[in-house]
Design an enzyme around this catalytic site. Structure first.
Site, short mmCIF file in Angstrom:
data_model
loop_
_atom_site.label_atom_id
_atom_site.label_comp_id
_atom_site.label_asym_id
_atom_site.label_seq_id
_atom_site.Cartn_x
_atom_site.Cartn_y
_atom_site.Cartn_z
N ASN A 110 12.84 0.61 -12.19
CA ASN A 110 12.60 -0.93 -11.72
C ASN A 110 13.07 -0.90 -10.76
O ASN A 110 14.62 -0.76 -11.05
CB ASN A 110 12.74 -1.67 -13.04
CG ASN A 110 11.99 -1.67 -14.38
OD1 ASN A 110 10.83 -1.12 -13.80
ND2 ASN A 110 12.23 -2.36 -16.11
N HIS A 127 14.10 4.55 -7.63
CA HIS A 127 13.50 3.74 -7.08
C HIS A 127 14.12 2.92 -6.07
O HIS A 127 12.99 2.13 -5.21
CB HIS A 127 11.79 2.81 -7.53
CG HIS A 127 11.06 4.14 -8.21
ND1 HIS A 127 10.32 3.67 -9.02
CD2 HIS A 127 10.93 5.75 -7.93
CE1 HIS A 127 9.46 4.69 -10.02
NE2 HIS A 127 9.89 6.03 -8.76
N CYS A 158 24.03 -0.81 14.29
CA CYS A 158 23.17 -0.79 15.09
C CYS A 158 21.42 -0.99 16.12
O CYS A 158 21.60 -0.77 17.09
CB CYS A 158 22.53 1.03 14.91
SG CYS A 158 21.27 0.99 14.45
N ASN A 221 6.08 -0.22 -26.13
CA ASN A 221 4.54 -0.08 -24.97
C ASN A 221 4.06 -1.21 -26.03
O ASN A 221 4.23 -1.23 -27.19
CB ASN A 221 4.03 0.87 -24.67
CG ASN A 221 3.28 0.02 -23.21
OD1 ASN A 221 2.90 -0.15 -23.40
ND2 ASN A 221 4.03 0.58 -22.14
C1 BV8 Z 1 6.09 11.14 -3.61
C2 BV8 Z 1 8.28 0.95 -5.40
C3 BV8 Z 1 6.11 13.05 -2.68
C4 BV8 Z 1 8.29 0.27 -4.88
C5 BV8 Z 1 7.65 2.38 -6.82
C6 BV8 Z 1 -2.58 11.16 -7.41
C7 BV8 Z 1 -2.01 11.55 -9.11
C8 BV8 Z 1 -0.60 11.61 -8.72
C9 BV8 Z 1 0.46 11.51 -8.11
C10 BV8 Z 1 0.38 10.19 -7.00
C11 BV8 Z 1 -1.58 10.77 -6.58
N1 BV8 Z 1 -0.79 10.33 -5.51
C12 BV8 Z 1 0.17 10.33 -4.99
C13 BV8 Z 1 0.81 10.37 -6.23
C14 BV8 Z 1 2.65 10.69 -5.56
C15 BV8 Z 1 2.81 8.91 -6.37
C16 BV8 Z 1 1.93 8.63 -7.70
O1 BV8 Z 1 2.43 8.84 -8.50
N2 BV8 Z 1 1.12 7.96 -7.50
C17 BV8 Z 1 0.57 7.01 -8.93
C18 BV8 Z 1 0.10 5.46 -8.59
C19 BV8 Z 1 -0.86 7.57 -8.81
N3 BV8 Z 1 3.91 9.01 -6.14
C20 BV8 Z 1 4.59 8.95 -4.82
O2 BV8 Z 1 4.57 8.67 -4.17
C21 BV8 Z 1 6.44 9.38 -5.69
N4 BV8 Z 1 6.53 9.53 -4.45
O3 BV8 Z 1 5.57 11.57 -4.85
O4 BV8 Z 1 6.67 11.63 -3.14
C22 BV8 Z 1 7.07 13.34 -2.34
C23 BV8 Z 1 7.96 14.60 -2.13
C24 BV8 Z 1 8.75 15.95 -1.17
C25 BV8 Z 1 8.94 15.41 -0.52
C26 BV8 Z 1 8.51 13.95 0.55
C27 BV8 Z 1 7.82 13.10 -0.51
C28 BV8 Z 1 7.54 7.15 -4.86
C29 BV8 Z 1 6.88 6.94 -6.58
C30 BV8 Z 1 7.58 5.90 -6.05
C31 BV8 Z 1 6.47 4.53 -5.72
N5 BV8 Z 1 7.54 3.67 -6.25
N6 BV8 Z 1 8.44 1.53 -6.32
C32 BV8 Z 1 8.36 -1.02 -5.39
O5 BV8 Z 1 8.65 -1.55 -6.22
O6 BV8 Z 1 8.09 -2.24 -4.53
S1 BV8 Z 1 6.56 2.69 -8.19
C33 BV8 Z 1 6.16 1.83 -8.98
O7 BV8 Z 1 4.79 2.04 -10.26
C34 BV8 Z 1 7.12 0.55 -9.55
O8 BV8 Z 1 8.45 1.50 -9.20
C35 BV8 Z 1 7.04 0.51 -10.77
O9 BV8 Z 1 8.01 0.39 -12.21
C36 BV8 Z 1 6.54 1.70 -11.33
C37 BV8 Z 1 5.38 2.96 -12.49
O10 BV8 Z 1 5.46 1.63 -12.84
P1 BV8 Z 1 5.27 0.47 -14.23
O11 BV8 Z 1 7.35 0.53 -14.05
O12 BV8 Z 1 5.39 1.88 -15.42
O13 BV8 Z 1 4.76 -0.32 -13.99
P2 BV8 Z 1 2.95 -0.91 -15.01
O14 BV8 Z 1 2.95 -2.21 -14.49
O15 BV8 Z 1 2.50 0.73 -14.04
O16 BV8 Z 1 2.44 -0.68 -16.49
C38 BV8 Z 1 3.85 -2.06 -17.14
C39 BV8 Z 1 3.46 -1.40 -18.78
O17 BV8 Z 1 4.40 -1.96 -19.77
C40 BV8 Z 1 2.45 -0.70 -19.45
O18 BV8 Z 1 1.85 -0.03 -20.11
C41 BV8 Z 1 2.22 -2.20 -19.89
O19 BV8 Z 1 1.73 -2.15 -21.37
C42 BV8 Z 1 3.64 -2.34 -20.76
N7 BV8 Z 1 4.77 -4.02 -21.22
C43 BV8 Z 1 4.01 -5.09 -20.19
N8 BV8 Z 1 4.54 -6.22 -21.25
C44 BV8 Z 1 5.27 -6.01 -21.73
C45 BV8 Z 1 5.03 -4.37 -21.97
N9 BV8 Z 1 5.64 -2.93 -22.75
C46 BV8 Z 1 6.76 -3.89 -23.85
N10 BV8 Z 1 6.94 -5.09 -23.55
C47 BV8 Z 1 6.59 -6.15 -22.48
N11 BV8 Z 1 6.81 -7.01 -22.89
ZN ZN Z 2 21.74 1.03 12.52
#
Ligand code: BV8
Ligand code: ZN
Length: 254
Positions: A110, A127, A158, A221
């Site tokens: 988060n 993140h 800058c 969850n």
């Molecule tokens: C990288 C900042 C490479 C943004 C975020 C294909 C397959 C696999 C992977 C990839 C692919 N294509 C691309 C990738 C890699 C990609 C990725 O994983 N994509 C996913 C979508 C498939 N990852 C990346 O790009 C990462 N970087 O791989 O770089 C690299 C390596 C070397 C050198 C250069 C490059 C970077 C990932 C970071 C992205 N940024 N956040 C912003 O916030 O604006 S990720 C974003 O999703 C948030 O941070 C968020 O936290 C995160 C994950 O989502 P969740 O937190 O799980 O939230 P979600 O809504 O999905 O789920 C909520 C859950 O809570 C649910 O299960 C629900 O049931 C539950 N819930 C709801 N209410 C409750 C609850 N549980 C309990 N109580 C409740 N009340």
């Molecule tokens: Zn600067």
């Protein structure tokens, strides 16, 4: 009204955690849902019709920095009226009362800063954080609080264009923070996964890494997730209710 979680499951989870020397926690957007922060995939992953994976990217920022800043300024503005919920506070209690002296690590996906606001200390923000900006030219990082920023905020050092200090899709995670998260995962005896759909990598990979390291996996969850098959115990319900129950059970078993 959620079905009250089975007491025996809470007991079993409390026993696994109380037996651990070191606890690591991985939290996702779900832990902040009860504070009013929309989750990513809950709002079918859209913002003003854009897929989040298309706005939270370096490409989107190069193409249209003002659009990306509108997205982040809206989320920053939302946070001004948002407080941590009992789930955040329960994790801060766990760290303070059950796992002092560095035996607790909170790894969060988060960017809302609510774990810090609840008093958690050892927090690894994989993140980034919505409060901070980073200069896209000189890399200067600044804590801007939650005041609204212009659509093209400029670096005072800058003159470069400021970007949110957030890890976008396709970007590397901060190496030192990732390293610390990997170490905490490899050395814990219990790993608590809270409110994440476990689809974003490399963060989600920590869960199987903890399993391979021999840690007991407990998932909190609302629903089944990609990680559920790795869980020794799955507690289904709102984290804002389950985590305080878990923390109380641990305190009473002391
Ligand atoms: C990288 C900042 C490479 C943004 C975020 C294909 C397959 C696999 C992977 C990839 C692919 N294509 C691309 C990738 C890699 C990609 C990725 O994983 N994509 C996913 C979508 C498939 N990852 C990346 O790009 C990462 N970087 O791989 O770089 C690299 C390596 C070397 C050198 C250069 C490059 C970077 C990932 C970071 C992205 N940024 N956040 C912003 O916030 O604006 S990720 C974003 O999703 C948030 O941070 C968020 O936290 C995160 C994950 O989502 P969740 O937190 O799980 O939230 P979600 O809504 O999905 O789920 C909520 C859950 O809570 C649910 O299960 C629900 O049931 C539950 N819930 C709801 N209410 C409750 C609850 N549980 C309990 N109580 C409740 N009340
Ligand atoms: Zn600067």
């Amino acid at each position: 009204m959620n079905v009250p979680i089975d007491d025996r499951l809470i007991d079993a989870a409390a026993r696994l955690i109380s037996g651990a020397k070191k606890l690591a926690v991985l939290s996702g957007a779900g832990i902040s849902a009860e504070s009013g922060v929309p989750t990513f995939r809950g709002s079918d992953g859209l913002w003003e019709g854009h897929r989040i994976e298309e706005v939270a990217t370096p490409h989107a920022f190069r193409q249209d920095p003002a659009l990306v800043w509108r997205f982040y300024n809206q989320r920053r503005a939302n946070l001004t009226t948002i407080q941590p919920n009992p789930g955040h506070h329960a994790l801060a209690d766990l760290e303070r009362r059950q796992f002092p002296d560095g035996r607790f690590t909170l790894i969060t996906q988060n960017v809302d800063g609510l774990h810090h606001a609840a008093g958690s200390e050892r927090v690894l923000e994989l993140h980034g954080n919505l409060r901070r900006t980073r200069c896209s030219r000189c890399e200067l990082v600044a804590d801007q609080g939650l005041v609204p920023l212009e659509e093209r905020p400029i670096c005072l050092e800058c003159g470069g264009l400021l970007r949110p200090d957030i890890v976008w899709f396709g970007e590397m995670l901060p190496p030192t923070i990732w390293e610390q998260a990997a170490i905490a995962t490899a050395t814990c005896d219990a790993f608590l996964v809270v409110g994440t759909s476990a689809v974003v990598y490399p963060a989600a990979g920590l869960i199987s890494a903890a399993k391979q390291a021999g840690a007991a996996i407990i998932e909190v969850n609302l629903t089944e997730t990609e990680a559920s098959e790795l869980a020794d115990i799955a507690l289904h319900g709102p984290s804002g209710e389950i985590l305080p129950q878990l923390a109380r059970r641990l305190q009473s078993s002391n």
